[in-house]
Design an enzyme around this catalytic site. Structure first.
Site, PDB file in Angstrom:
ATOM      1  N   SER A 182      -7.137  -7.398  -3.237  1.00 48.18           N
ATOM      2  CA  SER A 182      -7.945  -7.207  -4.392  1.00 48.18           C
ATOM      3  C   SER A 182      -6.754  -7.867  -5.698  1.00 48.18           C
ATOM      4  O   SER A 182      -6.081  -7.349  -5.610  1.00 48.18           O
ATOM      5  CB  SER A 182      -8.213  -5.888  -4.963  1.00 48.18           C
ATOM      6  OG  SER A 182      -9.389  -5.651  -4.001  1.00 48.18           O
ATOM      7  N   GLU A 223      -4.001  -5.987 -10.138  1.00 45.98           N
ATOM      8  CA  GLU A 223      -3.517  -5.095  -9.333  1.00 45.98           C
ATOM      9  C   GLU A 223      -2.248  -6.036  -8.580  1.00 45.98           C
ATOM     10  O   GLU A 223      -1.048  -5.248  -8.159  1.00 45.98           O
ATOM     11  CB  GLU A 223      -4.591  -4.665  -8.208  1.00 45.98           C
ATOM     12  CG  GLU A 223      -4.048  -3.826  -7.030  1.00 45.98           C
ATOM     13  CD  GLU A 223      -5.003  -3.385  -6.245  1.00 45.98           C
ATOM     14  OE1 GLU A 223      -6.098  -3.070  -6.797  1.00 45.98           O
ATOM     15  OE2 GLU A 223      -4.873  -3.102  -4.981  1.00 45.98           O
ATOM     16  N   ARG A 242      -3.464   3.095  -7.940  1.00 50.79           N
ATOM     17  CA  ARG A 242      -2.471   2.016  -7.613  1.00 50.79           C
ATOM     18  C   ARG A 242      -1.223   2.001  -8.596  1.00 50.79           C
ATOM     19  O   ARG A 242      -0.864   1.236  -9.064  1.00 50.79           O
ATOM     20  CB  ARG A 242      -3.255   0.681  -7.933  1.00 50.79           C
ATOM     21  CG  ARG A 242      -4.618   0.518  -7.180  1.00 50.79           C
ATOM     22  CD  ARG A 242      -4.082   0.321  -5.773  1.00 50.79           C
ATOM     23  NE  ARG A 242      -5.492   0.187  -5.058  1.00 50.79           N
ATOM     24  CZ  ARG A 242      -5.999   1.218  -4.664  1.00 50.79           C
ATOM     25  NH1 ARG A 242      -5.726   2.563  -4.471  1.00 50.79           N
ATOM     26  NH2 ARG A 242      -7.198   0.994  -3.876  1.00 50.79           N
TER      27      ARG A 242
HETATM   28  C1  LIG Z   1      -6.039  -8.727   2.714  1.00 50.29           C
HETATM   29  C2  LIG Z   1      -5.536  -7.898   2.240  1.00 50.29           C
HETATM   30  C3  LIG Z   1      -6.390  -6.830   2.107  1.00 50.29           C
HETATM   31  C4  LIG Z   1      -5.646  -5.667   1.342  1.00 50.29           C
HETATM   32  N1  LIG Z   1      -6.452  -4.453   1.069  1.00 50.29           N
HETATM   33  C5  LIG Z   1      -5.844  -3.494   0.151  1.00 50.29           C
HETATM   34  C6  LIG Z   1      -6.790  -2.048   0.165  1.00 50.29           C
HETATM   35  O1  LIG Z   1      -7.700  -1.905   0.853  1.00 50.29           O
HETATM   36  N2  LIG Z   1      -6.391  -1.207  -0.615  1.00 50.29           N
HETATM   37  C7  LIG Z   1      -4.874  -1.243  -1.393  1.00 50.29           C
HETATM   38  O2  LIG Z   1      -4.580  -0.321  -1.946  1.00 50.29           O
HETATM   39  N3  LIG Z   1      -4.384  -2.521  -1.310  1.00 50.29           N
HETATM   40  C8  LIG Z   1      -4.931  -3.472  -0.387  1.00 50.29           C
HETATM   41  N4  LIG Z   1      -4.001  -4.576  -0.354  1.00 50.29           N
HETATM   42  C9  LIG Z   1      -2.710  -4.989  -1.034  1.00 50.29           C
HETATM   43  C10 LIG Z   1      -1.604  -4.661  -0.257  1.00 50.29           C
HETATM   44  O3  LIG Z   1      -1.618  -4.521   1.059  1.00 50.29           O
HETATM   45  C11 LIG Z   1      -1.190  -3.135  -0.787  1.00 50.29           C
HETATM   46  O4  LIG Z   1      -0.965  -3.015  -2.003  1.00 50.29           O
HETATM   47  C12 LIG Z   1       0.260  -2.658   0.018  1.00 50.29           C
HETATM   48  O5  LIG Z   1       0.389  -1.410  -0.313  1.00 50.29           O
HETATM   49  C13 LIG Z   1       1.591  -3.482  -0.406  1.00 50.29           C
HETATM   50  O6  LIG Z   1       2.687  -3.356   0.589  1.00 50.29           O
HETATM   51  P1  LIG Z   1       3.850  -4.257   0.716  1.00 50.29           P
HETATM   52  O7  LIG Z   1       4.569  -3.631   1.559  1.00 50.29           O
HETATM   53  O8  LIG Z   1       3.186  -5.571   1.163  1.00 50.29           O
HETATM   54  O9  LIG Z   1       4.349  -4.395  -0.686  1.00 50.29           O
HETATM   55  P2  LIG Z   1       4.771  -5.826  -1.576  1.00 50.29           P
HETATM   56  O10 LIG Z   1       3.638  -6.634  -1.864  1.00 50.29           O
HETATM   57  O11 LIG Z   1       5.899  -6.258  -0.819  1.00 50.29           O
HETATM   58  O12 LIG Z   1       5.309  -5.158  -2.954  1.00 50.29           O
HETATM   59  C14 LIG Z   1       4.309  -4.485  -3.700  1.00 50.29           C
HETATM   60  C15 LIG Z   1       5.218  -3.489  -4.739  1.00 50.29           C
HETATM   61  O13 LIG Z   1       5.782  -2.554  -3.994  1.00 50.29           O
HETATM   62  C16 LIG Z   1       7.261  -2.352  -4.363  1.00 50.29           C
HETATM   63  N5  LIG Z   1       7.828  -2.086  -2.853  1.00 50.29           N
HETATM   64  C17 LIG Z   1       7.666  -2.532  -1.735  1.00 50.29           C
HETATM   65  N6  LIG Z   1       8.441  -1.889  -0.808  1.00 50.29           N
HETATM   66  C18 LIG Z   1       8.956  -0.845  -1.526  1.00 50.29           C
HETATM   67  C19 LIG Z   1       9.851   0.131  -1.176  1.00 50.29           C
HETATM   68  N7  LIG Z   1      10.186   0.364   0.308  1.00 50.29           N
HETATM   69  N8  LIG Z   1      10.261   0.955  -2.159  1.00 50.29           N
HETATM   70  C20 LIG Z   1       9.888   0.984  -3.239  1.00 50.29           C
HETATM   71  N9  LIG Z   1       9.032  -0.086  -3.852  1.00 50.29           N
HETATM   72  C21 LIG Z   1       8.551  -0.799  -3.079  1.00 50.29           C
HETATM   73  C22 LIG Z   1       7.653  -3.805  -4.577  1.00 50.29           C
HETATM   74  O14 LIG Z   1       8.756  -3.958  -5.498  1.00 50.29           O
HETATM   75  C23 LIG Z   1       6.328  -4.404  -5.586  1.00 50.29           C
HETATM   76  O15 LIG Z   1       6.420  -3.890  -6.720  1.00 50.29           O
HETATM   77  C24 LIG Z   1      -4.420  -5.750   0.775  1.00 50.29           C
HETATM   78  C25 LIG Z   1      -3.962  -6.929   0.635  1.00 50.29           C
HETATM   79  C26 LIG Z   1      -4.350  -7.849   1.480  1.00 50.29           C
HETATM   80  C27 LIG Z   1      -3.545  -9.143   1.789  1.00 50.29           C
END
Ligand SMILES: Cc1cc2nc3c(=O)[nH]c(=O)nc-3n(C[C@H](O)[C@H](O)[C@H](O)COP(=O)(O)OP(=O)(O)OC[C@H]3O[C@@H](n4cnc5c(N)ncnc54)[C@H](O)[C@@H]3O)c2cc1C
Length: 287
Positions: A211, A281, A162
């Site tokens: 999480s 996380e 992570r």
């Molecule tokens: C129901 C549910 C289930 C989930 N299950 C999992 C799981 O099984 N495993 C897991 O690892 N995670 C899980 N997650 C968490 C989440 O989906 C992940 O962390 C996902 O990768 C975040 O992506 P995002 O685009 O939504 O990022 P955001 O939430 O928008 O941002 C997260 C971070 O990434 C950065 N970021 C976003 N886009 C970019 C980019 N293009 N370049 C650089 N930095 C960037 C942001 O600045 C921030 O620091 C879950 C979430 C939910 C709601």
């Protein structure tokens, strides 16, 4: 680029929590992104990059700066031999589905993880023993400081659990992933199996950030929180899920301060009982 004023950030994250951003913009391509970062610097305005907002807890007061949402950014996903190349704003689920339809195996266990390609790299998202780094070949990025592009190999990125410190101050523009050829029906079956498992384990009926805490060295955070009898504990509209103790769900009208109260309570109870300090996380924005 069109810059919106006073947009409610609750509409840009899976938690459905968060006040307004002073400024918000939705770039579609790298030139837009460069224009926005240049604008923020010229106006001495703080800025934050967000993907699909699925790992964020956003302040009730919102954000006094520019939010750059990559929700509409570089929406392409193409095949190049045994690899797939996807834009930073593409949903991870789209990559997984595209791989399925092309008969490419490797991303099945990542099925059901919400969020974008960029967010997945930044968080090194993973599930069931597979992380995005296991299929990543390289990523093209933009430095928020020099505004220069640079491509990193997966080894250079040194992603860990992570974490992607190498991406601090950089935006993922696109990434290339490697796959192996497989049987389409078998890949679909494995993907569906994972989706079913996730639906059984996770409280997908309520808004959340997935999480809240990272896995600990002793045990999964959910086990420790459950052992403190905190399942079902509420603060305002937030609740430590009865289905999965590492999820704090929005049962309706939850505020960031409600979620923070439960985060503090879980950390304090787990520390008292097990001497383990839980680490978040979820990423805080404006908090
Ligand atoms: C129901 C549910 C289930 C989930 N299950 C999992 C799981 O099984 N495993 C897991 O690892 N995670 C899980 N997650 C968490 C989440 O989906 C992940 O962390 C996902 O990768 C975040 O992506 P995002 O685009 O939504 O990022 P955001 O939430 O928008 O941002 C997260 C971070 O990434 C950065 N970021 C976003 N886009 C970019 C980019 N293009 N370049 C650089 N930095 C960037 C942001 O600045 C921030 O620091 C879950 C979430 C939910 C709601």
């Amino acid at each position: 680029m069109n810059i919106l004023k006073d947009e409610r950030l609750a509409n840009y994250c899976s938690y459905r929590i968060g006040g307004a951003a002073a400024h918000l913009a939705l770039p579609k391509k790298t030139d837009d992104l460069i224009e926005l970062i240049t604008w923020a610097k010229a106006h001495s305005t703080a800025f934050e990059i967000i993907g699909l907002g699925t790992n964020l807890l956003i302040a009730d007061e919102g954000y006094n700066g520019l939010i750059i949402s990559l929700r509409d950014f570089e929406k392409f996903c193409v095949r190049k031999g045994g690899s797939l190349i996807a834009g930073g704003g593409v949903a991870l689920s789209e990559l997984v589905n595209f791989a399925c339809s092309e008969g490419l195996s490797g991303a099945e266990k990542l099925a059901g993880i919400p969020g974008s390609i960029g967010g997945a790299l930044k968080m090194n998202a993973g599930a069931f023993g597979v992380e995005i780094k296991d299929i990543l070949l390289r990523a093209n990025t933009l430095s928020c400081i020099s505004l220069q592009e640079k491509t990193f190999t997966v080894d250079e990125l040194a992603l860990s659990y992570r974490q992607a410190a190498s991406l601090n101050g950089r935006v993922v523009l696109a990434a290339e992933f490697s796959f192996t050829e497989g049987d389409k029906r078998e890949i679909r079956r494995k993907t569906d199996e994972i989706l079913t498992l996730r639906a059984q384990k996770h409280p997908l009926e309520y808004p959340s950030c997935g999480s809240v805490f990272k896995r600990t060295e002793t045990a999964p955070a959910a086990k420790l929180i459950e052992a403190c009898a905190l399942k079902g504990k509420r603060a305002g509209g937030a609740e430590i899920s009865q289905k999965h103790a590492n999820f704090i769900v929005n049962r309706g009208g939850a505020k960031a301060r409600d979620v923070l109260e439960l985060i503090q309570e879980a950390k304090s109870e787990v520390f008292k009982k097990f001497g383990v300090l839980l680490e978040e996380e979820v990423k805080f924005l404006g908090l």
